[in-house]
Enzyme design. Structure first.
Site: not given
Lengths: 500, 500
Positions: A265, A267, A269, A290
């Protein structure tokens, strides 16, 4: 003008001003655009639309469908000017988020792989106009996407009219990075022939009926990419815990130290996790994900990652320079696919993806909330986390154990919104430790999550909740329903989940 | 003895009594069995195990893994005798349900497609013993499954030792109905070559290393199939609403009147739905589902359904006779696949399945609870509903709008357990009407579900909850968290969700 970018001379007379293009957009229309987290989205036409509405005072509300999040020049401008009736499927823009949460804009939070699929099946209505950012239009009228592919192929296929934004700030050398493949509708769908993350199965450009191109706008407005925060110690500890977990999987023989294709993902983190991989003992990694960000370029540069498949590339302005300078190198190492393919259940299951996504909160039974603050307030959206989690080889969620300077526990008795259920979440990782939930019953999961992942300040309270719930009659998933969401109501009322 | 059923003479000396076979099972073992909803499960050996423990007083607790639900002779006997430490992934047996809910047996409620996958990946530990009901063992030692395939292929592949129960009550003519195909582990997985529901891609028998067969037991105990209740008027109305909805999809041009392959859950509403199809105008239907019951035989007999793919066949005793008499006919019309294939996301997405499953309760935002009564008490399990829902062309949930003689509303402010999230549920149908949620935001969904699906007795209360929640600050998914589960706590305290 731009003959290398508009290669069919018949199309040159469709070049117009952003304002003229914007006049094609009418009240009530479904408008679909390119753009994915946030890159490759149209900018000139939406800004012109906002200006036009201000000028004419016309009452225009549109339904805006994108690939994923887009920048201020699209979401921000349209939300601020109250031009949005409905928006899907993912966003990160503050003005739009406010508009969604104060009830001005209806927002539909969808799995990203569902967007092209549902569009094609007609479940989201007619696409009146598609606005697509491109680096060029070919002789045949086909469209070469810029830094994101997203849902553009399907929007182009399904739209009545297409506005192309040729963006000269996007390097023409992006041509050749995309791989466009569109599954047919059932019952005519066939196996998608990707067997390895670097398999090319399609074309460089997006097929387009040339007559549907209603307007071409030339612009050089740059993608408005959000800068990433520097890596903080908590994220670093989470990354460390994750790598230790993966090392144990290698030791157990369930993985080799080449792992399996990684999805990550976005961000801070996620950024820390990717940075951590660069210092790990794993090697010859591949990514099937992605979004390709700076940290992925680092991994490609170091040779730690051999190849990355995604649907968009979102470098920082510094990263973009590096990308442009070495674009031939990166073109060998990166494929951009439609999000229907990057996030497709068939491929994710087949490749055996290790899915790394972030949670807003998790509960003691392993349910994950990725989207809502205190049950009602939309943060960004589920994005692709569901596509990957549900079909992954390993589904892993990371989150710091507390938020808001310790006032909020990210481990709660019951999540206030469910995006990923107990059936799909295999591993939860905080800076405190790792909860490996595979093969565990609800009661076993509760102990594992409380003891390994929760913050020590909240751990006794979680134990109290669980032990009290265990005294109730039904003990499969012990809950005391009138207390299950009490941590959230306490926060709403007192600004802290702590009991004073 | 049984030379047509045990075709390798070397295996004949492994034939033994159920008791001798049961002695292979030791405390702490992971024991995996055939059986799916409830057919084709072993019976003689588990009953002998229970007797053995009674006789010896030995302390034995096993972890029992099956395909899905199994009958009294396995789940019931072992639960009653307190021999189960852990059970997965689905059950319908009352004794086991009690054991789960009073905390005696840990129960892990998994997506059925995950069971073989996780087993193969080593996520559920070692399989010490597999007990597999078969109609025969081939010359090569391969196993011909009886009325269910389930997870047997993977359990046989992964088990240290195998006990085969040759069941002579199961017709030998079942040979040829199964189609055994097992995907390799990543990174060696390839596309599963099913392009149409009736594609045969594998073998009739399950590959088995002959030396792993440790014991063979011959029995003739029949499958203990639960009788289905007759169709009640509420289920009939739900079926009517569903067919009307599908007819509208045909009218809109999104479906033809051959529809797309159908999956149907089990139970009385599902039964009514299938019966309703027999009187509908749809034709040349095909089914790609899990369980083939009497109502499916009716559809095959009438020619309404041309073909059915499943993982088990569960006829009533009357249906079994019909099945046996016409077994050659049915063998042309039915394929039984491993549940890894019948429920595989790749195939479900590719074929474009119309998924029909039942809910225990739904909430106003479209979340579905399929498993838990009042948040804590396990009913049966999620079964395959998640496998199908998440990847379906159309995901449809049905439920009567009220339960317990009207004391419980099946439409609630927030479900007390989440099995299917707002992101995956497309259509909800009760006897009151149809809520088509495709393309709707949470607030639009709330209005649609309350007005179309809820029972008039609860509709004003639901409107009150929603309208009150709308006054809160965050309006994306309006909730008042301290009231969200209050309908359930009211029921727990007063035996009704009605406000007195």
């Amino acid at each position: 003008m731009c003959l290398d970018r508009i290669r069919n001379k018949d199309l040159l007379d469709r070049v117009c001003s952003p304002k003229e293009a914007a006049m094609l957009i009418k009240d009530g229309m479904n408008v679909a655009t390119s753009g994915f987290t946030p890159s490759g989205y149209p900018k000139a036409v939406p800004m012109a639309l906002a200006d036009l509405v201000k000028e004419t005072g016309e009452n225009i509300k549109i339904n805006l469908y994108t690939g994923a999040s887009v920048g201020e020049e699209l979401d921000g401008i349209l939300a601020k000017n109250n031009l949005l009736n409905k928006r899907l499927p993912y966003q990160t823009n503050e003005s739009l988020r406010n508009s969604t949460n104060n009830g001005n804009c209806e927002y539909l939070d969808m799995h990203l792989s569902h967007v092209p699929h549902y569009t094609k099946l007609g479940f989201l209505g007619k696409i009146n106009v598609a606005i697509i950012e491109a680096v060029a239009i070919t002789e045949e009228g086909h469209i070469i996407p810029s830094t994101s592919v997203g849902t553009s192929p399907t929007y182009i296929q399904m739209a009545d009219k297409i506005i192309v934004e040729i963006n000269t700030s996007q390097p023409l050398e992006l041509e050749g990075m995309a791989d466009i493949y569109m599954p047919k509708k059932p019952p005519f769908t066939r196996a998608i022939p990707i067997m390895m993350p670097n398999d090319r199965i399609g074309t460089y450009s997006i097929p387009c009926e040339i007559d549907k191109i209603a307007a071409i706008v030339v612009t050089d407005i740059k993608d408005n990419v959000r800068p990433l925060a520097p890596i903080d110690p908590i994220s670093e500890k989470i990354s460390h815990n994750l790598i230790e977990f993966l090392e144990k999987e290698v030791e157990s023989g369930r993985l080799t130290n080449e792992l399996l294709p990684l999805q990550s993902g976005v961000g801070s983190v996620a950024n820390a996790v990717l940075a951590g991989l660069n210092n790990s003992s794993f090697r010859n990694l591949v990514c099937y994900t992605e979004v390709i960000q700076d940290s992925m370029l680092d991994l490609l540069d170091s040779g730690k990652v051999l190849f990355a498949s995604g649907t968009s590339i979102t470098p920082s302005s510094e990263g973009l320079e590096r990308f442009k300078e070495n674009i031939k190198y990166y073109k060998e190492k990166i494929i951009l696919r439609p999000q229907e393919i990057s996030n497709h259940p068939e491929i994710i299951r087949r490749l055996g993806i290790i899915a790394l996504n972030t949670a807003i909160e998790v509960d003691i039974y392993g349910n994950v909330n990725s989207t809502h603050i205190m049950g009602s307030k939309m943060m960004n959206g589920i994005g692709g986390s569901g596509d990957f989690t549900r079909n992954a080889y390993l589904s892993i969620f990371t989150t710091p154990s507390v938020a808001k300077n310790g006032a909020i526990s990210s481990v709660v008795p019951m999540v206030s919104h469910h995006d990923h259920t107990e059936h799909d979440v295999m591993v939860i990782i905080t800076e405190q430790g790792v909860a490996d939930l595979r093969g565990l019953s609800p009661k076993e999961r509760a102990k594992c999550i409380i003891e390994n992942c929760s913050h020590p300040d909240f751990r006794p309270l979680l134990r109290d909740y669980y032990n009290h719930a265990l005294k109730n009659k039904s003990k499969h998933t012990p809950h005391t329903l009138d207390k299950a969401l009490s941590w959230h109501t306490r926060f709403i009322n007192t600004n802290t989940m702590h009991v004073d």
